[in-house]
Motif scaffolding. Structure first.
Motif, PDB file in Angstrom:
ATOM      1  N   TYR A 285     -11.385 -29.993  39.832  1.00  0.00           N
ATOM      2  CA  TYR A 285     -12.642 -29.846  39.101  1.00  0.00           C
ATOM      3  C   TYR A 285     -12.992 -28.392  38.780  1.00  0.00           C
ATOM      4  O   TYR A 285     -13.673 -28.131  37.790  1.00  0.00           O
ATOM      5  N   LEU A 286     -12.531 -27.458  39.605  1.00  0.00           N
ATOM      6  CA  LEU A 286     -12.919 -26.061  39.398  1.00  0.00           C
ATOM      7  C   LEU A 286     -11.923 -25.276  38.555  1.00  0.00           C
ATOM      8  O   LEU A 286     -12.282 -24.257  37.970  1.00  0.00           O
ATOM      9  N   ALA A 287     -10.670 -25.744  38.487  1.00  0.00           N
ATOM     10  CA  ALA A 287      -9.638 -24.991  37.752  1.00  0.00           C
ATOM     11  C   ALA A 287      -9.997 -24.820  36.288  1.00  0.00           C
ATOM     12  O   ALA A 287      -9.645 -23.816  35.664  1.00  0.00           O
TER      13      ALA A 287
ATOM     14  N   HIS B  77      -5.406 -12.751  29.961  1.00  0.00           N
ATOM     15  CA  HIS B  77      -4.536 -13.565  30.813  1.00  0.00           C
ATOM     16  C   HIS B  77      -4.634 -13.119  32.262  1.00  0.00           C
ATOM     17  O   HIS B  77      -4.635 -13.940  33.184  1.00  0.00           O
ATOM     18  N   SER B  78      -4.734 -11.819  32.475  1.00  0.00           N
ATOM     19  CA  SER B  78      -4.844 -11.290  33.832  1.00  0.00           C
ATOM     20  C   SER B  78      -6.128 -11.749  34.493  1.00  0.00           C
ATOM     21  O   SER B  78      -6.135 -12.115  35.675  1.00  0.00           O
ATOM     22  N   ARG B  79      -7.234 -11.749  33.739  1.00  0.00           N
ATOM     23  CA  ARG B  79      -8.516 -12.206  34.292  1.00  0.00           C
ATOM     24  C   ARG B  79      -8.447 -13.688  34.662  1.00  0.00           C
ATOM     25  O   ARG B  79      -8.955 -14.106  35.713  1.00  0.00           O
ATOM     26  N   GLN B  80      -7.836 -14.483  33.797  1.00  0.00           N
ATOM     27  CA  GLN B  80      -7.711 -15.911  34.067  1.00  0.00           C
ATOM     28  C   GLN B  80      -6.849 -16.163  35.291  1.00  0.00           C
ATOM     29  O   GLN B  80      -7.155 -17.031  36.113  1.00  0.00           O
ATOM     30  N   ALA B  81      -5.757 -15.383  35.432  1.00  0.00           N
ATOM     31  CA  ALA B  81      -4.874 -15.548  36.581  1.00  0.00           C
ATOM     32  C   ALA B  81      -5.601 -15.195  37.873  1.00  0.00           C
ATOM     33  O   ALA B  81      -5.460 -15.888  38.893  1.00  0.00           O
ATOM     34  N   ARG B  82      -6.406 -14.120  37.843  1.00  0.00           N
ATOM     35  CA  ARG B  82      -7.160 -13.728  39.040  1.00  0.00           C
ATOM     36  C   ARG B  82      -8.196 -14.780  39.397  1.00  0.00           C
ATOM     37  O   ARG B  82      -8.390 -15.103  40.572  1.00  0.00           O
TER      38      ARG B  82
END
Length: 247
Positions: free
Chosen positions: A91-93, A65-70
């Motif tokens: 498009y990038l999210a 989750h931390s990697r995705q948030a960053r």
């Protein structure tokens, strides 16, 4: 957790004599203190086991989750430098779960999305152009010219993606990497110009449904390409800034 599992398996392996549970016994069954202890230990170790499983799963989920948030924050901040930030994020999210870690990878993904949309638009316009030519429609010349420009954009975006892959960070700041950067810049800019010229083939707001559909698709390609160019400039700026600091 491994120790708890071993203890649980040991307890479950203990055999209890059937006479302790036989319904034929005349005396009512009363568990012995040892049996009560064993039952308590079984439930205790089951509880410990599930608590440990939950802790492990939670500890694994937190870094992910931390990697995705960053990654999502990196995308949001980068998109603010583009001309169409909302479109950029849209498009990038979806790639926040991937391995996007730096400006080069983000620019690569943005260019790939732009190329995909350009190819999709080209396929649509090829079909439309064939139909218009067969009936000698008055819209055919404008669609044909626009199609040629989109075809050029597809080729130039493909060239820019291949060239960007040659910009390896391991090579350091050399004349060679700036040569690749200039090539990428030239091809993306040319692709954007061609897509924008295609949009100009359909001026005004009052037009047929066919022209309006083509204009929407081509405008989308032009805006995505503009965003990709801005993200690439963000990546290239690191090298130019570092080169200016060199003695």
């Amino acid at each position: 957790m491994r120790q708890a599992l071993s203890s649980l398996l040991y307890i479950l392996s203990i055999r209890i004599h059937p006479s302790q549970f036989s319904i034929l016994n005349s005396k009512p069954f009363t568990p012995s203190p040892m049996a009560k202890l064993r039952l308590f230990l079984v439930f205790f170790f089951l509880f410990v086991f599930y608590v440990n499983i939950g802790t492990v799963e939670s500890s694994m989920a937190r870094p992910r989750h931390s990697r995705q948030a960053r990654a999502r924050n990196f995308i949001d901040v980068s998109c603010q430098t583009t001309r169409y930030p909302a479109l950029c994020i849209k498009y990038l999210a979806r790639y926040a779960n991937s391995s996007i870690r730096n400006e080069q990878q983000l620019a690569q993904v943005a260019l790939t999305i732009s190329l995909y949309k350009a190819r999709h638009t080209r396929s649509y316009m090829l079909k439309v152009a064939e139909e218009l030519e067969s009936i000698k429609a008055k819209e055919y010349p404008a669609v044909r010219d626009c199609l040629e420009q989109i075809e050029d954009s597809v080729n130039q975006l493909g060239q820019s993606i291949r060239e960007l892959r040659r910009c390896s960070p391991e090579t350091g700041i050399t004349d060679d990497i700036f040569w690749h950067i200039d090539n990428v810049d030239t091809w993306i800019s040319a692709a954007l110009t061609d897509a924008s010229n295609c949009v100009d083939e359909f001026p005004g707001r009052r037009m047929s449904k066919l022209k309006a559909t083509i204009k929407v698709k081509v405008t989308n390609v032009a805006q995505l390409t503009s965003n990709a160019l801005a993200l690439f400039h963000r990546y290239a700026a690191r090298y130019r800034s570092a080169a200016n600091k060199k003695p």
